[in-house]
Design a protein around this motif. Structure first.
Motif, PDB file in Angstrom:
ATOM      1  N   ALA A 218       0.854  -1.173   0.126  1.00 35.20           N
ATOM      2  CA  ALA A 218       0.047  -0.146   0.000  1.00 35.20           C
ATOM      3  C   ALA A 218       0.716   1.331  -0.120  1.00 35.20           C
ATOM      4  O   ALA A 218       0.480   2.201  -0.532  1.00 35.20           O
ATOM      5  CB  ALA A 218      -0.955   0.189   1.484  1.00 35.20           C
ATOM      6  N   ALA A 219       2.071   1.045   0.546  1.00 36.89           N
ATOM      7  CA  ALA A 219       2.732   2.335   0.837  1.00 36.89           C
ATOM      8  C   ALA A 219       3.834   2.589  -0.353  1.00 36.89           C
ATOM      9  O   ALA A 219       4.385   3.547  -0.335  1.00 36.89           O
ATOM     10  CB  ALA A 219       3.589   2.449   1.998  1.00 36.89           C
TER      11      ALA A 219
ATOM     12  N   PRO B  90       9.547   5.804  -0.895  1.00 31.12           N
ATOM     13  CA  PRO B  90      10.647   5.161  -1.736  1.00 31.12           C
ATOM     14  C   PRO B  90      11.397   4.040  -0.784  1.00 31.12           C
ATOM     15  O   PRO B  90      11.678   2.872  -1.080  1.00 31.12           O
ATOM     16  CB  PRO B  90      11.918   6.182  -1.632  1.00 31.12           C
ATOM     17  CG  PRO B  90      11.068   7.445  -1.687  1.00 31.12           C
ATOM     18  CD  PRO B  90       9.796   7.325  -1.050  1.00 31.12           C
ATOM     19  N   ASP B  91      11.282   4.143   0.808  1.00 27.80           N
ATOM     20  CA  ASP B  91      11.570   3.068   1.598  1.00 27.80           C
ATOM     21  C   ASP B  91      10.814   1.918   1.495  1.00 27.80           C
ATOM     22  O   ASP B  91      11.443   0.720   1.439  1.00 27.80           O
ATOM     23  CB  ASP B  91      11.474   3.584   2.857  1.00 27.80           C
ATOM     24  CG  ASP B  91      12.461   4.644   3.549  1.00 27.80           C
ATOM     25  OD1 ASP B  91      13.469   5.011   2.657  1.00 27.80           O
ATOM     26  OD2 ASP B  91      12.396   5.386   4.322  1.00 27.80           O
TER      27      ASP B  91
ATOM     28  N   VAL C 135      10.101  -3.777  -0.892  1.00 33.94           N
ATOM     29  CA  VAL C 135       9.646  -4.602  -1.754  1.00 33.94           C
ATOM     30  C   VAL C 135      10.564  -5.333  -2.583  1.00 33.94           C
ATOM     31  O   VAL C 135      10.501  -6.419  -3.072  1.00 33.94           O
ATOM     32  CB  VAL C 135       8.197  -4.034  -2.321  1.00 33.94           C
ATOM     33  CG1 VAL C 135       7.526  -4.691  -3.590  1.00 33.94           C
ATOM     34  CG2 VAL C 135       7.166  -3.638  -1.443  1.00 33.94           C
ATOM     35  N   VAL C 136      11.181  -4.422  -3.100  1.00 34.53           N
ATOM     36  CA  VAL C 136      12.209  -4.875  -4.216  1.00 34.53           C
ATOM     37  C   VAL C 136      13.155  -5.763  -3.575  1.00 34.53           C
ATOM     38  O   VAL C 136      13.565  -6.925  -4.051  1.00 34.53           O
ATOM     39  CB  VAL C 136      13.131  -3.594  -4.857  1.00 34.53           C
ATOM     40  CG1 VAL C 136      14.189  -3.947  -5.462  1.00 34.53           C
ATOM     41  CG2 VAL C 136      12.428  -2.763  -5.667  1.00 34.53           C
ATOM     42  N   ALA C 137      13.457  -5.308  -2.356  1.00 39.05           N
ATOM     43  CA  ALA C 137      14.595  -6.613  -1.516  1.00 39.05           C
ATOM     44  C   ALA C 137      14.041  -7.745  -1.493  1.00 39.05           C
ATOM     45  O   ALA C 137      14.566  -8.878  -1.349  1.00 39.05           O
ATOM     46  CB  ALA C 137      15.077  -5.657  -0.263  1.00 39.05           C
TER      47      ALA C 137
ATOM     48  N   GLY D 292      -2.768  -7.067  -0.630  1.00 39.97           N
ATOM     49  CA  GLY D 292      -3.282  -5.722  -0.844  1.00 39.97           C
ATOM     50  C   GLY D 292      -3.218  -4.949  -1.917  1.00 39.97           C
ATOM     51  O   GLY D 292      -2.916  -3.746  -1.987  1.00 39.97           O
ATOM     52  N   VAL D 293      -3.108  -5.689  -3.287  1.00 41.63           N
ATOM     53  CA  VAL D 293      -3.078  -5.053  -4.423  1.00 41.63           C
ATOM     54  C   VAL D 293      -4.452  -4.223  -4.579  1.00 41.63           C
ATOM     55  O   VAL D 293      -5.474  -4.992  -4.885  1.00 41.63           O
ATOM     56  CB  VAL D 293      -2.706  -5.856  -5.550  1.00 41.63           C
ATOM     57  CG1 VAL D 293      -2.671  -5.217  -7.018  1.00 41.63           C
ATOM     58  CG2 VAL D 293      -1.549  -6.641  -5.457  1.00 41.63           C
ATOM     59  N   GLU D 294      -4.473  -3.020  -4.576  1.00 42.98           N
ATOM     60  CA  GLU D 294      -5.625  -2.136  -4.640  1.00 42.98           C
ATOM     61  C   GLU D 294      -5.945  -1.658  -6.178  1.00 42.98           C
ATOM     62  O   GLU D 294      -7.100  -1.147  -6.346  1.00 42.98           O
ATOM     63  CB  GLU D 294      -5.814  -0.901  -3.734  1.00 42.98           C
ATOM     64  CG  GLU D 294      -5.365  -1.520  -2.334  1.00 42.98           C
ATOM     65  CD  GLU D 294      -6.439  -2.534  -1.662  1.00 42.98           C
ATOM     66  OE1 GLU D 294      -7.633  -2.434  -2.225  1.00 42.98           O
ATOM     67  OE2 GLU D 294      -5.988  -3.209  -0.966  1.00 42.98           O
TER      68      GLU D 294
END
Length: 541
Positions: free
Chosen positions: A449-450, A455-456, A461-463, A479-481
């Motif tokens: 969601a964030a 950026p954090d 998510v990337v990591a 939580g894909v909205e």
């Protein structure tokens, strides 16, 4: 044959004491009467005047001395008996009023002394605070480390409570892991009571050492207040208990004062617990299914089972209303398995490519027989283990990793897939991925969601996606909205997604229609036909 000695008759002892006293008094009178004459005769004989003491009087004197010695001995016996009786009564009173493990007052003594404290304090214009303190997760200590460790934790808790509270505070153990403390204070000094309560909670956060183990418990503390003599101990304990459980609901490890609105919340909670107990045998708890989609293709690959309560009185109740109550009351294990079994019966009608994902409560992972119970459900329903995915939240792994490892290894041996849920929100994610044979990682919805505005969050998510790639573990994003989030997750390489963008949790009928439209039911639905979950109901009718 008499097994126990007869109890002594106190009236008989008293009669003996009266007789002995009479004998001593008579002996003293005779000694005074005869002793003078005998001693005078002795003196006269020594100076050569008389012919010696009278033999009868001499014998009487000797008897008088014997009587006096008897009286002294009896006097010493009486003193010793009084001391022993007094010590025995004090010991009996101590045992009757004291908890043997901690040395604190017990419940009965607390109610008596506490009521006296309320009367004395309020008559002098002071208030009384009652702390009710409950150790968090204490049952787990007994289950994992044994009852000797539990006793040690209780003793250390009592020592820390005594160290924090002033010496004049009344301290009691109500039973189990519940402690009570009471103290009076000036009405303007309420802040000092808050400071004491906070210090108690902090003191009980420290680990307890036992047999080279470090045991952590923590505590929740409720406070009730007496401002006049009309307040009863029973009411104070009940109010503090309500406040304490309110604190547990808010996250544990804190103190909270009782407020009138809390009593209504307790009544609602009790109604919910009663409703759960009554509703389970009536089949009121039903599965709903939230779609899980291949992000790249949009194809349905699975459904996560979510629980709903179809109450005849209140309608459809969401899980956040009743799951916490089921967990606190110990009903979650039975309730969860009942609904999972029902979901398996339904999912048997799905295409073999569709996975049924079920979420497991942390309480269930404390049950050493959980894997056997779930395996039994698979056998009874005939649902393929290869189509079942068990989701375990990371925070539930914190307490007893060896037991969880045993459970999940057993499930893996049956062919069940394992998913680490809410990844990134727990305690030591990498160590858990190393220690347990997970097949999939689910990124917590808070990061998804964030990530577009932070950026954090995006970096996290990337990591996680890269970590999954390196461990050959596919990633599911919760939580894909919206479409933009789905596109970004596709770009990052996330394989599966679920959330409102792909569809909300739906009933059995709606899920069956959704699958039927895509040709993903084993048996196509006919107009007016029973849905897969209704068929067992007809057979049992």
């Amino acid at each position: 044959m008499t097994l126990w000695p007869k109890s002594r008759d106190r009236s008989e002892d008293a009669r003996r004491d009266v007789v002995a006293g009479g004998i001593v008094v008579a002996g003293i009178l005779l000694f005074v009467g005869t002793g003078g004459s005998v001693m005078q005769s002795v003196v006269q004989t020594l100076v050569g005047i008389g012919g010696g003491p009278d033999k009868v009087l001499s014998v009487a004197l000797i008897l008088n001395v014997a009587l006096l010695l008897f009286g002294w001995r009896r006097y010493e016996d009486l003193n010793r008996e009084i001391r022993e009786r007094t010590e025995a009564e004090q010991r009996a009173r101590y045992l009757a009023d004291t908890d043997p493990l901690t040395g604190f007052l017990n419940r009965r003594a607390l109610l008596v002394q506490g009521q006296r404290l309320i009367a004395d304090a309020t008559s002098n214009g002071r208030h009384v605070a009652l702390f009710l303190l409950d150790l968090d997760h204490f049952k787990t200590v007994n289950d994992i480390h044994g009852h000797a460790a539990g006793d040690r934790v209780l003793q250390v808790a009592a020592e820390r409570i005594s160290d924090v509270l002033p010496p004049n505070a009344a301290k009691a153990r109500l039973g189990g892991d519940e402690f009570v403390a009471m103290l009076s204070f000036e009405p303007a000094a309420r802040a000092s009571i808050d400071a004491l309560a906070a210090a108690l909670v902090t003191a009980l956060e420290d680990k307890v050492a036992h047999d080279s183990q470090q045991i952590r418990v923590g505590a929740s503390l409720g406070i009730s207040l007496a401002t006049d003599a009309s307040m009863t101990m029973e009411t104070m304990v009940r109010q503090a208990d309500i406040a304490m459980y309110h604190g547990k609901d808010e996250g544990r490890n804190r103190h909270i004062w009782f407020e009138q609105g809390m009593e209504m919340a307790v009544q609602v909670r009790n109604q919910i617990e009663t409703g759960i107990r009554d509703g389970m045998p009536r089949g009121e708890f039903i599965p709903y299914f939230e779609p899980q989609v291949d992000i790249a293709t949009g194809r349905f690959v699975g459904f996560e089972m979510l629980m709903r309560w179809e109450s005849p009185e209140y309608g459809l109740i969401p899980p956040e209303r009743f799951i916490p109550v089921a967990e606190d009351s110990g009903l979650i294990g039975e309730l969860s398995l009942q609904v999972i079994g029902r979901a398996m019966e339904i999912a048997k009608g799905w295409d073999p490519s569709i996975v049924l994902a079920v979420n497991i409560s942390p309480q269930q992972l404390k049950d050493p027989w959980f894997s056997q119970k779930l395996t039994k459900l698979l056998v009874e329903t005939g649902f393929p283990a290869s189509q079942l995915e068990v989701e375990i939240t990371e925070s539930s792994l914190f307490e007893n990793l060896p037991l969880v490892r045993s459970i999940v290894t057993s499930l893996k041996n049956q062919g069940v897939s394992l998913s680490l849920d809410d990844f990134g929100t727990g305690y030591s994610s990498l160590s858990h991925l190393r220690a347990l044979p997970f097949d999939r990682i689910k990124i917590d919805r808070s990061f998804i969601a964030a990530m577009r505005g932070s950026p954090d969050a995006l970096a996290i998510v990337v990591a996680i996606v890269r970590l999954g790639e390196s461990l050959a573990m596919p990633i599911t994003a919760e939580g894909v909205e919206d479409e933009a989030t789905a596109i970004e997750l596709t770009r990052l390489g996330c394989s599966k997604g679920q959330g409102w963008y792909y569809g909300r949790a739906a009933s059995t009928d709606d899920t069956a229609r959704l699958l039927a439209d895509r040709g993903l039911l084993r048996t196509p639905m006919l107009p007016g036909s029973l849905t897969p979950d209704e068929e067992p109901l007809r057979k049992s009718a």
